[in-house]
Design a protein around this motif. Sequence first.
Motif, PDB file in Angstrom:
ATOM      1  N   GLN A  10    -123.955   0.878   1.624  1.00  0.00           N
ATOM      2  CA  GLN A  10    -123.437   0.375   2.893  1.00  0.00           C
ATOM      3  C   GLN A  10    -122.550  -0.848   2.685  1.00  0.00           C
ATOM      4  O   GLN A  10    -121.522  -0.990   3.333  1.00  0.00           O
ATOM      5  CB  GLN A  10    -124.592   0.037   3.849  1.00  0.00           C
ATOM      6  CG  GLN A  10    -124.119  -0.348   5.228  1.00  0.00           C
ATOM      7  CD  GLN A  10    -123.265   0.726   5.875  1.00  0.00           C
ATOM      8  OE1 GLN A  10    -123.637   1.884   5.911  1.00  0.00           O
ATOM      9  NE2 GLN A  10    -122.100   0.341   6.370  1.00  0.00           N
ATOM     10  N   ARG A  11    -122.922  -1.717   1.770  1.00  0.00           N
ATOM     11  CA  ARG A  11    -122.089  -2.890   1.479  1.00  0.00           C
ATOM     12  C   ARG A  11    -120.723  -2.467   0.944  1.00  0.00           C
ATOM     13  O   ARG A  11    -119.694  -3.052   1.288  1.00  0.00           O
ATOM     14  CB  ARG A  11    -122.778  -3.803   0.472  1.00  0.00           C
ATOM     15  CG  ARG A  11    -123.976  -4.543   1.076  1.00  0.00           C
ATOM     16  CD  ARG A  11    -124.677  -5.398   0.073  1.00  0.00           C
ATOM     17  NE  ARG A  11    -123.810  -6.477  -0.371  1.00  0.00           N
ATOM     18  CZ  ARG A  11    -124.049  -7.239  -1.417  1.00  0.00           C
ATOM     19  NH1 ARG A  11    -125.136  -7.050  -2.139  1.00  0.00           N
ATOM     20  NH2 ARG A  11    -123.231  -8.205  -1.752  1.00  0.00           N
ATOM     21  N   ALA A  12    -120.712  -1.447   0.094  1.00  0.00           N
ATOM     22  CA  ALA A  12    -119.440  -0.948  -0.446  1.00  0.00           C
ATOM     23  C   ALA A  12    -118.581  -0.384   0.685  1.00  0.00           C
ATOM     24  O   ALA A  12    -117.364  -0.602   0.716  1.00  0.00           O
ATOM     25  CB  ALA A  12    -119.694   0.113  -1.517  1.00  0.00           C
ATOM     26  N   LYS A  18    -111.951  -3.241   4.767  1.00  0.00           N
ATOM     27  CA  LYS A  18    -110.968  -4.324   4.715  1.00  0.00           C
ATOM     28  C   LYS A  18    -110.066  -4.253   3.478  1.00  0.00           C
ATOM     29  O   LYS A  18    -109.252  -5.131   3.259  1.00  0.00           O
ATOM     30  CB  LYS A  18    -111.694  -5.671   4.735  1.00  0.00           C
ATOM     31  CG  LYS A  18    -112.565  -5.871   5.952  1.00  0.00           C
ATOM     32  CD  LYS A  18    -113.399  -7.124   5.832  1.00  0.00           C
ATOM     33  CE  LYS A  18    -114.363  -7.281   6.968  1.00  0.00           C
ATOM     34  NZ  LYS A  18    -115.582  -6.533   6.806  1.00  0.00           N
ATOM     35  N   ALA A  19    -110.231  -3.220   2.678  1.00  0.00           N
ATOM     36  CA  ALA A  19    -109.527  -3.155   1.388  1.00  0.00           C
ATOM     37  C   ALA A  19    -108.235  -2.341   1.482  1.00  0.00           C
ATOM     38  O   ALA A  19    -108.024  -1.585   2.430  1.00  0.00           O
ATOM     39  CB  ALA A  19    -110.448  -2.525   0.347  1.00  0.00           C
ATOM     40  N   ASP A  20    -107.398  -2.514   0.468  1.00  0.00           N
ATOM     41  CA  ASP A  20    -106.177  -1.713   0.369  1.00  0.00           C
ATOM     42  C   ASP A  20    -106.573  -0.266   0.044  1.00  0.00           C
ATOM     43  O   ASP A  20    -107.708   0.002  -0.347  1.00  0.00           O
ATOM     44  CB  ASP A  20    -105.256  -2.294  -0.713  1.00  0.00           C
ATOM     45  CG  ASP A  20    -105.896  -2.257  -2.080  1.00  0.00           C
ATOM     46  OD1 ASP A  20    -105.736  -1.239  -2.788  1.00  0.00           O
ATOM     47  OD2 ASP A  20    -106.576  -3.244  -2.447  1.00  0.00           O
ATOM     48  N   PRO A  21    -105.653   0.689   0.210  1.00  0.00           N
ATOM     49  CA  PRO A  21    -106.003   2.110   0.038  1.00  0.00           C
ATOM     50  C   PRO A  21    -106.607   2.454  -1.329  1.00  0.00           C
ATOM     51  O   PRO A  21    -107.561   3.225  -1.394  1.00  0.00           O
ATOM     52  CB  PRO A  21    -104.674   2.845   0.245  1.00  0.00           C
ATOM     53  CG  PRO A  21    -103.881   1.927   1.125  1.00  0.00           C
ATOM     54  CD  PRO A  21    -104.279   0.534   0.730  1.00  0.00           C
ATOM     55  N   PHE A  22    -106.074   1.901  -2.399  1.00  0.00           N
ATOM     56  CA  PHE A  22    -106.605   2.212  -3.736  1.00  0.00           C
ATOM     57  C   PHE A  22    -108.040   1.713  -3.880  1.00  0.00           C
ATOM     58  O   PHE A  22    -108.930   2.444  -4.302  1.00  0.00           O
ATOM     59  CB  PHE A  22    -105.714   1.588  -4.816  1.00  0.00           C
ATOM     60  CG  PHE A  22    -106.243   1.789  -6.204  1.00  0.00           C
ATOM     61  CD1 PHE A  22    -106.103   3.010  -6.844  1.00  0.00           C
ATOM     62  CD2 PHE A  22    -106.885   0.753  -6.868  1.00  0.00           C
ATOM     63  CE1 PHE A  22    -106.597   3.199  -8.127  1.00  0.00           C
ATOM     64  CE2 PHE A  22    -107.386   0.934  -8.156  1.00  0.00           C
ATOM     65  CZ  PHE A  22    -107.239   2.159  -8.780  1.00  0.00           C
ATOM     66  N   THR A  23    -108.254   0.459  -3.494  1.00  0.00           N
ATOM     67  CA  THR A  23    -109.585  -0.127  -3.608  1.00  0.00           C
ATOM     68  C   THR A  23    -110.548   0.555  -2.643  1.00  0.00           C
ATOM     69  O   THR A  23    -111.714   0.781  -2.976  1.00  0.00           O
ATOM     70  CB  THR A  23    -109.530  -1.634  -3.334  1.00  0.00           C
ATOM     71  OG1 THR A  23    -108.572  -2.226  -4.225  1.00  0.00           O
ATOM     72  CG2 THR A  23    -110.881  -2.297  -3.540  1.00  0.00           C
TER      73      THR A  23
END
Length: 66
Positions: A10-12, A18-23
């Motif tokens: 769940q944390r991931a 909020k991350a960019d597409p790759f991340t």
Amino acid sequence: MEEFYSDFAQRARDLAEKADPFTRRRLLDLAQRYDLKSKPGSSRGRSSPPPRATPPTVLFSGSGES
């Protein structure tokens, strides 16, 4: 231990929002792997080493006396 993995998944997912597409893709893949580990009795959740193709080699040879 299952709760640890499901919480980590769940944390991931939360970070992926909020991350960019790759991340984001990598975090969601990670969350999926932790979800598999969180399910009790799941054969995919429990990683075991692959079977050896050859027996281990002997590192030391000789009588063993110094």
